[in-house]
Scaffold this motif. Sequence first.
Motif, PDB file in Angstrom:
ATOM      1  N   GLU A   1     149.847  73.859   4.429  1.00  0.00           N
ATOM      2  CA  GLU A   1     149.296  72.609   4.785  1.00  0.00           C
ATOM      3  C   GLU A   1     147.987  72.784   5.642  1.00  0.00           C
ATOM      4  O   GLU A   1     147.049  72.088   5.675  1.00  0.00           O
ATOM      5  CB  GLU A   1     150.070  71.844   5.843  1.00  0.00           C
ATOM      6  CG  GLU A   1     150.509  72.338   6.881  1.00  0.00           C
ATOM      7  CD  GLU A   1     152.070  73.211   6.605  1.00  0.00           C
ATOM      8  OE1 GLU A   1     153.025  73.104   7.654  1.00  0.00           O
ATOM      9  OE2 GLU A   1     152.167  73.571   5.426  1.00  0.00           O
TER      10      GLU A   1
ATOM     11  N   CYS B   1     144.458  72.584  18.718  1.00  0.00           N
ATOM     12  CA  CYS B   1     145.428  72.178  17.776  1.00  0.00           C
ATOM     13  C   CYS B   1     146.403  73.066  16.861  1.00  0.00           C
ATOM     14  O   CYS B   1     146.070  74.123  17.112  1.00  0.00           O
ATOM     15  CB  CYS B   1     144.714  71.084  16.578  1.00  0.00           C
ATOM     16  SG  CYS B   1     143.727  72.016  15.608  1.00  0.00           S
ATOM     17  N   SER B   2     147.359  72.359  16.514  1.00  0.00           N
ATOM     18  CA  SER B   2     148.168  73.418  15.772  1.00  0.00           C
ATOM     19  C   SER B   2     148.899  72.541  14.559  1.00  0.00           C
ATOM     20  O   SER B   2     148.300  71.676  14.084  1.00  0.00           O
ATOM     21  CB  SER B   2     149.478  73.894  16.613  1.00  0.00           C
ATOM     22  OG  SER B   2     150.115  75.100  15.814  1.00  0.00           O
ATOM     23  N   VAL B   3     149.972  73.186  13.816  1.00  0.00           N
ATOM     24  CA  VAL B   3     150.297  72.648  12.645  1.00  0.00           C
ATOM     25  C   VAL B   3     150.738  71.204  12.848  1.00  0.00           C
ATOM     26  O   VAL B   3     150.709  70.420  12.030  1.00  0.00           O
ATOM     27  CB  VAL B   3     151.462  73.698  11.898  1.00  0.00           C
ATOM     28  CG1 VAL B   3     151.839  72.912  10.601  1.00  0.00           C
ATOM     29  CG2 VAL B   3     150.890  74.882  11.672  1.00  0.00           C
ATOM     30  N   GLU B   4     151.391  71.053  14.104  1.00  0.00           N
ATOM     31  CA  GLU B   4     151.986  69.673  14.504  1.00  0.00           C
ATOM     32  C   GLU B   4     151.681  69.396  15.840  1.00  0.00           C
ATOM     33  O   GLU B   4     151.465  70.335  16.910  1.00  0.00           O
ATOM     34  CB  GLU B   4     153.632  69.861  14.356  1.00  0.00           C
ATOM     35  CG  GLU B   4     154.162  70.210  13.040  1.00  0.00           C
ATOM     36  CD  GLU B   4     155.706  70.495  13.117  1.00  0.00           C
ATOM     37  OE1 GLU B   4     156.117  70.530  14.271  1.00  0.00           O
ATOM     38  OE2 GLU B   4     156.501  70.903  12.259  1.00  0.00           O
ATOM     39  N   GLU B   5     151.388  68.252  16.199  1.00  0.00           N
ATOM     40  CA  GLU B   5     151.066  67.841  17.424  1.00  0.00           C
ATOM     41  C   GLU B   5     152.078  68.118  18.554  1.00  0.00           C
ATOM     42  O   GLU B   5     153.164  67.918  18.350  1.00  0.00           O
ATOM     43  CB  GLU B   5     150.778  66.153  17.412  1.00  0.00           C
ATOM     44  CG  GLU B   5     150.355  65.576  18.826  1.00  0.00           C
ATOM     45  CD  GLU B   5     150.176  64.138  18.494  1.00  0.00           C
ATOM     46  OE1 GLU B   5     150.378  63.316  19.374  1.00  0.00           O
ATOM     47  OE2 GLU B   5     149.899  63.612  17.270  1.00  0.00           O
TER      48      GLU B   5
ATOM     49  N   TYR C   1     147.307  68.530  19.889  1.00  0.00           N
ATOM     50  CA  TYR C   1     146.813  67.943  18.629  1.00  0.00           C
ATOM     51  C   TYR C   1     147.319  68.584  17.329  1.00  0.00           C
ATOM     52  O   TYR C   1     147.707  69.962  17.223  1.00  0.00           O
ATOM     53  CB  TYR C   1     145.488  67.991  18.544  1.00  0.00           C
ATOM     54  CG  TYR C   1     144.601  67.157  19.604  1.00  0.00           C
ATOM     55  CD1 TYR C   1     144.393  65.635  19.370  1.00  0.00           C
ATOM     56  CD2 TYR C   1     144.156  67.720  20.864  1.00  0.00           C
ATOM     57  CE1 TYR C   1     143.845  65.204  20.277  1.00  0.00           C
ATOM     58  CE2 TYR C   1     143.594  67.008  21.642  1.00  0.00           C
ATOM     59  CZ  TYR C   1     143.507  65.814  21.499  1.00  0.00           C
ATOM     60  OH  TYR C   1     142.798  65.195  22.820  1.00  0.00           O
ATOM     61  N   GLY C   2     147.410  67.728  16.258  1.00  0.00           N
ATOM     62  CA  GLY C   2     147.905  68.520  15.221  1.00  0.00           C
ATOM     63  C   GLY C   2     146.986  68.578  14.174  1.00  0.00           C
ATOM     64  O   GLY C   2     145.618  68.798  14.503  1.00  0.00           O
TER      65      GLY C   2
ATOM     66  N   GLN D   1     145.388  66.672  12.161  1.00  0.00           N
ATOM     67  CA  GLN D   1     144.596  65.797  11.684  1.00  0.00           C
ATOM     68  C   GLN D   1     143.336  65.901  12.817  1.00  0.00           C
ATOM     69  O   GLN D   1     142.299  65.394  12.216  1.00  0.00           O
ATOM     70  CB  GLN D   1     145.236  64.407  12.374  1.00  0.00           C
ATOM     71  CG  GLN D   1     144.360  63.220  12.355  1.00  0.00           C
ATOM     72  CD  GLN D   1     143.791  62.690  10.982  1.00  0.00           C
ATOM     73  OE1 GLN D   1     144.548  63.198   9.872  1.00  0.00           O
ATOM     74  NE2 GLN D   1     142.627  62.140  10.755  1.00  0.00           N
TER      75      GLN D   1
ATOM     76  N   ARG E   1     152.983  70.805  19.511  1.00  0.00           N
ATOM     77  CA  ARG E   1     153.818  72.342  19.373  1.00  0.00           C
ATOM     78  C   ARG E   1     153.468  73.239  20.291  1.00  0.00           C
ATOM     79  O   ARG E   1     152.553  73.401  20.434  1.00  0.00           O
ATOM     80  CB  ARG E   1     153.503  72.644  17.675  1.00  0.00           C
ATOM     81  CG  ARG E   1     154.034  73.808  17.419  1.00  0.00           C
ATOM     82  CD  ARG E   1     154.017  74.220  15.806  1.00  0.00           C
ATOM     83  NE  ARG E   1     154.829  75.361  15.526  1.00  0.00           N
ATOM     84  CZ  ARG E   1     154.965  75.838  14.306  1.00  0.00           C
ATOM     85  NH1 ARG E   1     154.327  75.083  13.324  1.00  0.00           N
ATOM     86  NH2 ARG E   1     155.623  76.889  14.287  1.00  0.00           N
TER      87      ARG E   1
END
Length: 316
Positions: A86, A41-45, A60-61, A63, A47
């Motif tokens: 975040e 995952c990263s900061v945004e799904e 994945y983000g 979440q 990305r």
Amino acid sequence: MHTVAVLALDDVIPFDMSVPVDTFGWARLPDGREAYRVRVCSVEEGREVTAGPFAVRAPYGLQALAEADTIILPGTADPTVPLPPEVTRALHAAAASGTRIASICVGAFLFAATGLLDGLRATTHWIAAPDLAARHPDVTVDPNVLYVDNGQFLTSAGAAAAMDMCLHMIRRDHGSAVAAFTARMCVMPLEREGGQAQFIVQDQPSAPAGATMEPLLRWLEENVERDLTLDDIALHAGTSARTLNRRFREQTGTTPLQWLHRARVRRAQYLLESTDHTVERVAAQAGFGSPTAFRDRFKRVVGTSPYAYRRAFRGE
């Protein structure tokens, strides 16, 4: 199924990211089922994240951090870059819910920047340890170990030490049999302990497949309970004790008796994890001359007593 979320930030170190993906991905339960679900995952799904000479797309983000049982923080090319707010909030929320969090190599800088390591012992790559200690004086930095397990929070040194830590977590989650299978699939020895110095030759490296010592190593594993002397081992190998010592060290980096001692400790670890046998019986089955000798050797190698080890790995 236990979910592992690997957090890939910009300029993530490719090796740091791939080690937990592969190691947890190889783990299988006794019935053949996968032991872990691994999510990058990263900061945004979705990305795209830079990773040295290439880029990867994280499906994945953040979440995924809230849904994970374990979060892995790989290092980045410049780990002193401030964490996105975040990300810090997500890690704090995960920690508050009891999620296990572990860092790899200079990922300890990211971990320490959250404040979650304050008051705890941690490690990182030895070359970066002085900088980590200077930047985060509330963290006790130990540059001489492969990994540090504080229970909920873990940190590892660089390179292969990340695999040591992942195998350690697998063994804690599912026992030595699952961890040993995973180690074999990763072509990685299971016996290195977290307290071992980062920059010394490991006590008992595995001999390469096809090496002339391989049959002897298998024989030693099968006979750890016997009171073997160097002469006994040399006789079985059909050579002199002096020649055996030389060839054994050339191929494994240690001596036959040192290798045997570590094999006995590994056998004891397995018995402590998988049986209800008394410490005295485990000592005998693992080839130790007495329970006292067993306790002394076990504590020197593993860093804790047989009773404490059993309690930690079996939840007793």
